[in-house]
Scaffold this active site. Structure first.
Site, short mmCIF file in Angstrom:
data_model
loop_
_atom_site.label_atom_id
_atom_site.label_comp_id
_atom_site.label_asym_id
_atom_site.label_seq_id
_atom_site.Cartn_x
_atom_site.Cartn_y
_atom_site.Cartn_z
N CYS A 49 0.82 -1.21 0.00
CA CYS A 49 0.00 0.00 0.00
C CYS A 49 0.85 1.26 0.00
O CYS A 49 1.84 1.36 0.74
CB CYS A 49 -0.92 0.00 1.22
SG CYS A 49 -2.03 1.42 1.30
N CYS A 55 -0.08 5.42 7.49
CA CYS A 55 -1.43 5.08 7.93
C CYS A 55 -1.39 4.15 9.14
O CYS A 55 -0.67 3.14 9.15
CB CYS A 55 -2.21 4.44 6.79
SG CYS A 55 -3.88 3.93 7.23
N CYS A 58 -2.40 -0.12 9.32
CA CYS A 58 -1.47 -1.25 9.24
C CYS A 58 -0.12 -0.84 9.82
O CYS A 58 0.33 0.29 9.60
CB CYS A 58 -1.25 -1.69 7.79
SG CYS A 58 -2.71 -2.31 6.94
N CYS A 132 -6.69 0.98 -0.17
CA CYS A 132 -6.67 0.27 1.11
C CYS A 132 -6.60 -1.22 0.85
O CYS A 132 -7.42 -1.77 0.09
CB CYS A 132 -7.91 0.61 1.94
SG CYS A 132 -7.85 -0.12 3.60
N GLN A 236 -17.60 -9.62 13.98
CA GLN A 236 -16.22 -10.03 13.78
C GLN A 236 -15.68 -9.35 12.52
O GLN A 236 -16.40 -9.12 11.56
CB GLN A 236 -16.13 -11.55 13.65
CG GLN A 236 -16.49 -12.31 14.91
CD GLN A 236 -15.48 -12.11 16.04
OE1 GLN A 236 -14.33 -11.71 15.81
NE2 GLN A 236 -15.90 -12.39 17.28
N CYS A 355 -9.36 -11.36 22.46
CA CYS A 355 -8.70 -10.39 21.58
C CYS A 355 -7.55 -9.69 22.31
O CYS A 355 -7.08 -8.64 21.87
CB CYS A 355 -9.70 -9.36 21.05
SG CYS A 355 -10.55 -8.43 22.34
#
Length: 397
Positions: A49, A55, A58, A132, A236, A355
């Site tokens: 990307c 950004c 990521c 993206c 999710q 998580c």
């Protein structure tokens, strides 16, 4: 001075040498000289990307899948080790690029221009996305037309939030931090939603989401049942990640016929399990509980939905002992209060979805001290190229 070898990735994604030197944007197998210059190794890939590394969506696009999978396993193993624990950790499931079906973005108007995208890392500056590699194509395609709409809703130098999700009927949009003023703004919202075939467009000016366009009730299908999706409701992150977690939960529950699903949400696990078992689904969010209860009733599922704050009012060990298996899927804070009771319960199986490896390891320690053991752990990388780690684990008495 000889070059140093990067041997692992730290929790925040920096490459680390054996002597503890942190090197941003390096990968295990890279070499770094005394001035910080990196010689890429076999696992160092070209980030796909154009917005990387600015950004904040990521942080690890320079890491190939093999090294990224090792990173996920290492994060979990390190969290367990901090609690003097170890377990069998399976190879991670990684969601493919461009499969994210929900996202929270930021928008800001600068004169006639509207920026829309993720924030920069450790910053409130917005990266105006021209591409993206994580968003599903349908969601990314909505960004350009949304900029035009937002230009009519946001005052100059002001911002807004944009939440996108893929529902059964199409794209669900929630715009927060704006209050449409006047008939023209209201008509612009309706015309925009109609022209782009949105499933729903909601606005939250500070008093809760209000649907401004919803030609039919918006739903998401879970376990073969269409469940009403509240605006901004939790899903999710990817469909294939959800499937991987569900497979793990089914394996963890086994053949149990009476199951409690704690922190059940809209029924991601409760509804599929209710196809072959009686399920109690407990959830603290009122809207989600009502959606799940109504959906289960329409489908004739053996499911009871309980609106219950499991942090303030956890089930007791005696209550949990009535079940053959328990599913846990708490938020990042974990389930400390509920786990204390679960450690003493006599049910035979626990499927724990987490998580946050750190709070999972803390809760696992409490369960093991109560006589449980970890059978296996399966990492799931739904948030590709990020430092966010998810897992499913099986516990047995």
């Amino acid at each position: 001075m000889t070059d140093a070898l990067i041997t692992r990735l730290a929790a925040r994604g920096d490459g680390m040498t054996d002597d503890g030197r942190a090197v941003p944007f390096s990968v295990p197998g890279d070499l770094v000289d005394e001035f910080g210059a990196v010689t890429p190794g076999a696992h160092h890939q070209a980030p796909p990307c154009r917005h990387f590394p600015t950004c904040g969506g990521c942080t690890l696009q320079h890491v190939d899948d093999a090294a990224y999978a090792d990173y996920l396993v290492d994060r979990i193993a390190s969290a367990l080790a901090s609690q003097q624990l170890s377990a069998e950790i399976a190879p991670p499931h990684l969601s493919p690029p461009r499969t994210r079906r929900r996202a929270s973005l930021r928008a800001e108007r600068q004169g006639k221009r509207v920026l829309l995208g993720f924030n920069e890392g450790q910053s409130r500056k917005i990266v105006d996305l021209a591409e993206c590699w994580i968003l599903a194509p349908a969601l990314f395609a909505m960004l350009a037309p949304l900029r035009t709409l937002l230009g009519t809703l946001i005052a100059d130098r002001r911002g807004a939030g944009v939440e996108l999700a893929l529902a059964d009927q199409g794209i669900d949009v929630l715009i927060t931090g704006v209050e449409p003023d006047g008939l023209a703004a209201i008509e612009a919202i309706t015309d925009f939603a109609k022209a782009h075939g949105l499933a729903r467009l909601s606005v939250d000016g500070g008093y809760g989401p209000e649907a401004r366009w919803e030609p039919e009730p918006v739903t998401v299908t879970l376990g073969g049942v269409a469940v009403a999706l509240p605006a901004g409701g939790f899903l999710q992150a990817t469909a294939d990640g959800e499937a991987a977690l569900l497979d793990a939960v089914r394996d963890g529950v086994g053949e149990a016929k009476i199951v409690a699903d704690l922190f059940a949400g809209l029924g991601t696990f409760a509804l599929p399990l209710s196809m072959s078992a009686k399920v109690l689904a407990a959830e603290g969010a009122r809207d989600a509980t009502l959606s799940l209860k109504a959906a289960a009733a329409r489908a004739g599922r053996q499911l009871v939905a309980d609106h219950r704050d499991l942090f303030r009012r956890p089930y007791t060990a005696a209550e949990l002992s009535r079940f053959e298996a328990v599913v846990l899927d708490p938020p990042r804070a974990g389930a400390k209060e509920q786990v204390a009771a679960l450690a003493e319960a006599s049910c035979g199986r626990i499927a724990y979805v987490s998580c946050n490896p750190a709070t999972f390891a803390r809760d696992a320690r409490a369960l093991i001290d109560g006589g449980w053991r970890i059978e296996w752990i399966r990492p799931v990388g739904q948030f590709r190229w990020s430092t966010h780690v998810e897992l499913a684990a099986s516990f047995r008495r």
